[in-house]
Design a protein around this motif. Structure first.
Motif, PDB file in Angstrom:
ATOM      1  N   ASP A 191       0.840  -1.208   0.000  1.00 26.20           N
ATOM      2  CA  ASP A 191       0.000   0.000   0.000  1.00 26.20           C
ATOM      3  C   ASP A 191       0.873   1.256   0.000  1.00 26.20           C
ATOM      4  N   ARG A 192       1.968   1.213   0.767  1.00 31.23           N
ATOM      5  CA  ARG A 192       2.817   2.401   0.893  1.00 31.23           C
ATOM      6  C   ARG A 192       3.640   2.696  -0.350  1.00 31.23           C
ATOM      7  N   ILE A 193       3.891   1.653  -1.159  1.00 30.41           N
ATOM      8  CA  ILE A 193       4.698   1.889  -2.366  1.00 30.41           C
ATOM      9  C   ILE A 193       3.834   1.957  -3.628  1.00 30.41           C
ATOM     10  N   ALA A 194       2.522   1.970  -3.439  1.00 33.05           N
ATOM     11  CA  ALA A 194       1.628   2.062  -4.602  1.00 33.05           C
ATOM     12  C   ALA A 194       1.975   3.312  -5.410  1.00 33.05           C
ATOM     13  N   GLY A 195       2.153   3.131  -6.677  1.00 38.05           N
ATOM     14  CA  GLY A 195       2.484   4.264  -7.534  1.00 38.05           C
ATOM     15  C   GLY A 195       3.966   4.446  -7.776  1.00 38.05           C
ATOM     16  N   VAL A 196       4.810   3.736  -7.028  1.00 38.31           N
ATOM     17  CA  VAL A 196       6.257   3.819  -7.248  1.00 38.31           C
ATOM     18  C   VAL A 196       6.606   2.982  -8.470  1.00 38.31           C
TER      19      VAL A 196
END
Length: 265
Positions: A191-196
């Motif tokens: 969830d925290r790296i979504a979009g990386v």
């Protein structure tokens, strides 16, 4: 699907029983404290046995001085959903995620206990001087690349975005008093790296108490614990990991919380 779920629950049942034993050994509780706790009072409903084991684990962790607040809250929310007649599938999913978080917490505690051999922290010219979080991060990153050079691997290039994500998670663990890849809102690493836009991202976390000396001593202890853990070591020495960032934050007791994030180009 039902069969697959039951198999997964059987796995977690075995894992949690093992972890209950491990945490009792880790904290070296007295004979009285280590006595079999009373059977927790748990609301009937889905995943009853798993919820009982979770409750028992949390009681033992609390006696050990391990932070359990986010996990206790998650378990209460699950019980509230059951009491309200919530959907069984959603409840099972929540139990599954909570088990994942607790399993990771216990593994981290085991690794850190194994690496905390009581030896004096390495000393240097920095003894007695205040150490900034930035200085600790520079040392930790250099230790990662030192291990990679020794293994004949290319060094990791610092990445500001990954460093910011690592710092944010280390800070969040301090601010909300938890130690896990999953936060109290059940948001995990993915969830925290979504979009990386990077491939093969992975994360290491560590917590070190203040008795390992000043900031540099604690960073060296963190590095030692991570390298003594096969899974964390694999992340550090993975050949495809070519970029990364680290975050180090002082906690309220003078220790540190650490987060490392690595990935491919």
């Amino acid at each position: 699907m039902v069969r697959q779920f039951l198999v997964k629950m059987d796995y977690y049942s075995i894992a949690l029983l093992t972890l209950l034993f491990q945490i009792a050994v880790l904290v070296a509780v007295s004979d009285t404290a280590a006595a079999q706790p009373k059977e927790p009072t748990t609301l009937p409903g889905p995943c009853l046995e798993e919820r009982k084991k979770i409750s028992q684990y949390l009681k033992m962790a609390q006696k050990a001085g391990v932070g359990i607040s986010p996990y206790e809250t998650a378990l209460r929310e699950i019980d509230a959903s059951i009491a309200a007649g919530g959907d069984d599938k959603k409840i099972k999913d929540k139990v599954d995620r909570l088990l994942d978080s607790l399993t990771q917490q216990a593994r981290n505690l085991k690794t850190l206990k194994a690496s905390s051999d009581g030896s004096a922290p390495p000393l240097g010219t920095d003894v007695g001087k205040p150490v900034t979080e930035k200085a600790m991060e520079v040392l930790l990153f250099s230790l990662v690349n030192q291990h990679r050079r020794e293994a004949g691997l290319p060094v990791i290039t610092p990445n500001a975005h990954l460093a910011a994500l690592a710092k944010a998670h280390a800070f969040d663990m301090v601010r909300r008093n938890f130690f896990s890849h999953t936060d109290p809102n059940n948001r995990g690493f993915k969830d925290r790296i979504a979009g990386v836009k990077r491939r093969h991202l992975c994360e290491n976390i560590s917590t070190v108490p203040s008795h390992f000396g000043n900031g540099f001593g604690m960073v060296r202890q963190s590095d030692k614990g991570l390298m003594n853990s096969p899974g964390h070591k694999t992340n550090i020495l993975r050949a495809t990991n070519l970029v990364g960032g680290v975050g180090v934050v002082y906690d309220t007791k003078g220790g540190i919380k650490v987060c490392q994030i690595f990935g491919a180009n």
